[in-house]
Scaffold this motif. Structure first.
Motif, PDB file in Angstrom:
ATOM      1  N   VAL A 171       0.868  -1.171   0.000  1.00 18.96           N
ATOM      2  CA  VAL A 171       0.000   0.000   0.000  1.00 18.96           C
ATOM      3  C   VAL A 171       0.903   1.219   0.000  1.00 18.96           C
ATOM      4  CG1 VAL A 171      -1.713   1.268   1.339  1.00 18.96           C
ATOM      5  CG2 VAL A 171      -1.770  -1.229   1.294  1.00 18.96           C
ATOM      6  N   ASN A 172       0.651   2.179  -0.875  1.00 17.02           N
ATOM      7  CA  ASN A 172       1.500   3.362  -0.839  1.00 17.02           C
ATOM      8  C   ASN A 172       0.737   4.652  -1.062  1.00 17.02           C
ATOM      9  OD1 ASN A 172       1.540   3.827  -3.809  1.00 17.02           O
ATOM     10  ND2 ASN A 172       2.554   1.836  -3.776  1.00 17.02           N
ATOM     11  N   ASP A 173       1.296   5.709  -0.522  1.00 18.30           N
ATOM     12  CA  ASP A 173       0.679   7.023  -0.632  1.00 18.30           C
ATOM     13  C   ASP A 173       1.745   8.078  -0.374  1.00 18.30           C
ATOM     14  OD1 ASP A 173      -2.535   7.991  -0.349  1.00 18.30           O
ATOM     15  OD2 ASP A 173      -0.990   9.482   0.125  1.00 18.30           O
ATOM     16  N   ARG A 174       1.523   9.253  -0.943  1.00 19.15           N
ATOM     17  CA  ARG A 174       2.485  10.329  -0.735  1.00 19.15           C
ATOM     18  C   ARG A 174       2.477  10.822   0.706  1.00 19.15           C
ATOM     19  NH1 ARG A 174       4.725  14.048  -4.719  1.00 19.15           N
ATOM     20  NH2 ARG A 174       5.103  12.730  -6.505  1.00 19.15           N
ATOM     21  N   GLU A 175       1.341  10.651   1.364  1.00 19.94           N
ATOM     22  CA  GLU A 175       1.246  11.120   2.742  1.00 19.94           C
ATOM     23  C   GLU A 175       1.361   9.954   3.706  1.00 19.94           C
ATOM     24  OE1 GLU A 175      -2.149  13.344   4.178  1.00 19.94           O
ATOM     25  OE2 GLU A 175      -1.687  14.771   2.570  1.00 19.94           O
ATOM     26  N   ALA A 176       2.194  10.113   4.715  1.00 14.75           N
ATOM     27  CA  ALA A 176       2.477   9.021   5.635  1.00 14.75           C
ATOM     28  C   ALA A 176       1.210   8.536   6.342  1.00 14.75           C
ATOM     29  CB  ALA A 176       3.514   9.463   6.655  1.00 14.75           C
ATOM     30  N   THR A 177       0.389   9.468   6.838  1.00 15.99           N
ATOM     31  CA  THR A 177      -0.784   9.048   7.609  1.00 15.99           C
ATOM     32  C   THR A 177      -1.811   8.359   6.717  1.00 15.99           C
ATOM     33  OG1 THR A 177      -1.598  11.289   7.331  1.00 15.99           O
ATOM     34  CG2 THR A 177      -0.607  10.757   9.454  1.00 15.99           C
ATOM     35  N   ARG A 178      -1.944   8.878   5.480  1.00 14.15           N
ATOM     36  CA  ARG A 178      -2.922   8.241   4.579  1.00 14.15           C
ATOM     37  C   ARG A 178      -2.474   6.833   4.199  1.00 14.15           C
ATOM     38  NH1 ARG A 178      -4.285  12.821   0.715  1.00 14.15           N
ATOM     39  NH2 ARG A 178      -2.926  11.702  -0.708  1.00 14.15           N
ATOM     40  N   ALA A 179      -1.158   6.670   4.000  1.00 11.25           N
ATOM     41  CA  ALA A 179      -0.634   5.335   3.671  1.00 11.25           C
ATOM     42  C   ALA A 179      -0.932   4.368   4.807  1.00 11.25           C
ATOM     43  CB  ALA A 179       0.867   5.407   3.404  1.00 11.25           C
ATOM     44  N   ALA A 180      -0.678   4.822   6.037  1.00 13.68           N
ATOM     45  CA  ALA A 180      -0.880   3.950   7.190  1.00 13.68           C
ATOM     46  C   ALA A 180      -2.358   3.600   7.364  1.00 13.68           C
ATOM     47  CB  ALA A 180      -0.337   4.615   8.454  1.00 13.68           C
ATOM     48  N   SER A 181      -3.237   4.585   7.175  1.00 14.76           N
ATOM     49  CA  SER A 181      -4.647   4.287   7.425  1.00 14.76           C
ATOM     50  C   SER A 181      -5.230   3.413   6.304  1.00 14.76           C
ATOM     51  CB  SER A 181      -5.466   5.567   7.650  1.00 14.76           C
ATOM     52  OG  SER A 181      -5.835   6.140   6.423  1.00 14.76           O
ATOM     53  N   LEU A 182      -4.778   3.626   5.075  1.00  9.30           N
ATOM     54  CA  LEU A 182      -5.237   2.755   3.984  1.00  9.30           C
ATOM     55  C   LEU A 182      -4.750   1.321   4.217  1.00  9.30           C
ATOM     56  CD1 LEU A 182      -6.645   2.318   1.282  1.00  9.30           C
ATOM     57  CD2 LEU A 182      -4.581   3.097   0.117  1.00  9.30           C
TER      58      LEU A 182
END
Ligand code: ADP
Ligand code: ZN
Ligand code: ZN
Length: 676
Positions: free
Chosen positions: A587-598
């Motif tokens: 799972v990846n995202d530019r934003e750390a918190t969004r990556a973790a919650s996804l």
């Protein structure tokens, strides 16, 4: 008439469109899709009208399909097995940019007219009598082991997979050639897959020599035009032998009798982008669809293939001896902890290695030095405050390259000038730690000013031509010492090499990957295999800080079966392949918190659809927590049942679509080869 269309978008399902005219399965069409027009493939045609309002296709691209039936079938299997969108799989099965006119040239002008006649006469895959006789020249007499292996490959009727486990220099390539001859005589084509074309020029040379004018080569450094031309030759039946890398598994060969996967354990067979197929396993499936023989060759078979042989799924033949009674090299491990104590500092080369290199130079024999890191220094460290220089976008240190005087990120390519002072504490005590191939080359030049030294790594090898120049020069004896990364470890046959030195042999063991020991074992065995292939016996020096590690001990004595047994115990106990089906979800995202919650959401979803046969690990930050500015979290799914794993992944795929998460943010990797 209606058609199921697989659109070339990351979407798991197909869509129904109306066909104003009959179109065959496998043809490309353009369809209206969500206010756009996009390309898609006809995968099924039917008479019955669905009850809903549906659109017509816009136009037909291919009047007849460029994808042949077995390739279409193969793509369907890939889409299902690797949980990949069918449209994207089909797209990757054709050369980029190919159009119907490339295949049947229009009768315009002289040249094209000639090409057209050639294409229309469609010569068969077989050779004429005289051509067959010319093949009879200059073939070495097979050893008894080689003959037995060839029999095992050629006697089967119908589908079979043969694991050809032969020590380095045992003459596997010769067996591939003879097998291809056998199938040619029976009117059938052969497909030879190699891990990287630039690294196996002699294999392509040997095939082209034996089958002049009948060989086509497919790989990624061909131009778009060259690729299409080779594809057309194969499609027209002009080249019954195809040698190529990963995507050549889709080559339009008709009537395949043999598929060889050389160095089957190589990780480059796995495509690391969508569709994430493994070309080895896909090759076995293609052989099955064609009732053909698949041959998986290696001196160090993967745990997966060896397990399949042990369990009877694959036939197995073993070559235990090198050809012409050549002996396997003598391997010696140097304990680098002792070197450190004696020298009072860290040294790059042990005294023993320097001594044997000098002896080679004196005798006019050749040396290969392997270090699996390019660049000059591994990283920069401030000795005062401990600051080390990391990439802004990836969680890795930057590597120093001296020729260009830059710090480089080996993952995203970021380049910056090395600072004179520490950015954190302003001190001048910046220390260059660890060494790369560039440094090795430099040091060797100072130690042996008269020696001719060459280097092979990604910095010096930009094109197939570079390989040909340096490796060709080495083969001709214009180079005394060749320094390189794992690029020089495999496949090559340099008869003049009598010494291989492995610097930094411990590095693979430090990787956070359950296959670390397997990789280290393979690397060591492969690299040792480069020594003593000519008339002179070979020697190998391995430098290690853990000389007693079982991987080294077993690799040194070439005890593959013992290694397999030992490694199997570990994999079984830890529920890892080949005893468990494994999939990775990144799972990846530019934003750390969004990556973790996804990642948490995906984890909870997977947990809710999990069967008893399945375990889920994570989510946890991936070993490479940041890469190209993306924050990455990882889940691993292990399952005793492949069907159960499959079901879960399909549900995850639907979940991603329903929740409109975006296919690039959640990456499903079935049978992953790398967990970084
Ligand atoms: P492998 O692929 O198993 O490492 P190769 O097929 O490259 O081995 O063979 C090593 C060398 O031995 C090659 O130069 C090849 O031409 C030669 N060779 C192969 N088979 C024989 C044979 N039966 N007799 C003599 N030389 C052989
Ligand atoms: Zn500092
Ligand atoms: Zn980077």
């Amino acid at each position: 008439m209606y058609a199921d269309i697989a659109v070339c978008l990351p979407l798991p399902r197909t869509f129904v469109y109306k066909l104003p005219e009959p179109v065959e399965r496998g043809c490309r069409v353009v369809v209206p899709f969500r206010k756009r027009e996009i390309e898609g493939f006809v995968v099924d045609v039917r008479e019955d009208a669905p009850h809903i309002e549906i659109h017509s296709i816009k136009r037909v691209i291919d009047p007849s399909p460029l994808l042949q039936p077995d390739v279409l079938e193969l793509c369907r299997w890939i889409a299902k097995y690797y949980v990949s969108p069918l449209g994207e799989v089909l797209k990757s099965a054709l050369p980029p940019g190919i159009l119907p006119k490339d295949v049947v040239p229009l009768p315009l002008g002289e040249g094209t007219a000639k090409r057209r006649v050639k294409a229309l006469t469609r010569p068969s895959a077989t050779f004429s009598q005289t051509e067959r006789e010319s093949l009879a020249v200059e073939r070495p007499v097979l050893t008894s082991e080689q003959s037995r292996a060839l029999d095992a490959i050629c006697t089967a009727s119908g589908f079979q997979t043969v694991l050809l486990h032969g020590v380095t220099g045992s003459g596997k390539t010769e067996i591939y050639i003879r097998a291809a001859e056998h199938f040619i005589a029976a009117g059938k084509c052969s497909l030879i897959l190699v891990p990287e074309i630039g690294l196996t020029p002699q294999l392509t040379d040997r095939f082209s020599e034996r089958f002049p004018g009948k060989t086509a080569i497919l790989h990624s450094s061909l131009t778009k035009r060259q690729r299409i031309d080779e594809w057309r030759r194969i499609d027209a039946g002009e080249a019954p032998i195809v040698i190529g890398t990963r995507s050549a598994v889709f080559a339009p060969l008709k009537n395949i009798g043999l598929i060889v996967v050389d160095e089957e354990h190589e990780t480059s067979y796995k495509q690391e982008e969508v569709p994430r197929y493994h070309a080895r396993d896909t090759a076995v499936m293609r052989a099955k669809l064609n009732r053909a023989t698949a041959v998986l060759g290696s001196a160090t078979p993967s745990m997966e293939s060896f397990h399949n042989a042990k369990s009877g799924k694959y036939a197995q033949v073993t070559l235990t001896k090198r050809v012409e009674d050549r002996s396997l090299p003598h391997v010696e491990i140097v304990n680098m902890r002792e070197e450190y104590l004696d020298a009072g500092k860290q040294v790059v080369f042990s005294r023993r290695l320097l001594q044997v290199i000098a002896a080679r130079l004196e005798r006019g024999e050749q040396t290969m030095i392997l270090l699996n890191r390019r660049g000059y220094a591994a990283f920069l460290l401030c000795r005062k405050c401990g600051f080390n220089f990391q990439c802004n976008s990836c969680s890795v240190t930057l590597t120093y390259h001296r020729t260009i005087n830059k710090l480089l990120c080996h993952y995203c390519g970021l380049a910056r000038r090395p600072p004179d002072r520490c950015p954190a504490c302003e001190s001048e005590y910046i220390h260059y730690v660890g060494e790369g191939t560039e440094r090795l080359e430099d040091d060797l030049k100072k130690l042996y000013p008269d020696a001719r030294i060459g280097r092979v790594d990604r910095d010096t090898m930009r094109h197939v031509r570079d390989f040909e120049r340096v490796l060709g020069g080495f083969r001709q004896g214009d180079i005394d010492i060749l320094v390189g990364t794992q690029m020089i470890a495999k496949g090559h046959d340099f008869p003049g090499v009598t010494l291989v030195g492995v610097v930094g042999a411990d590095a693979p063991l430090a990787l956070p990957d359950f296959r670390a020991a397997e990789r280290a074992f393979q690397l060591l065995t492969q690299v040792s295999g480069r020594s003593g292939r000519g008339d002179q016996p070979g020697e190998v020096i391995v430098q290690s800080y853990f000389p007693d590690h079982y991987t080294f001990q077993l690799a040194v004595t070439q005890r593959f079966e013992d290694f397999y047994a030992r490694e199997s115990r570990y994999r079984k106990a830890m529920f890892y392949p080949p005893f468990t089906a494994l999939a990775g979800v990144l799972v990846n995202d530019r934003e750390a918190t969004r990556a973790a919650s996804l990642a948490r959401d995906v984890g909870e979803f997977l947990d809710s659809v999990r069967s008893n046969a399945t375990r889920i690990l994570g989510p946890a930050p991936a070993p490479l927590e940041r890469l190209k500015r993306l924050h990455r979290h990882q889940l691993l799914i292990k399952s005793a049942s492949r069907a159960a794993l499959h079901q879960m992944l399909e549900r995850l795929q639907s979940y991603i679509e329903e929740k409109k998460i975006g296919a690039t943010r959640v990456i499903i990797d079935v049978d992953p080869v790398s967990l970084l």
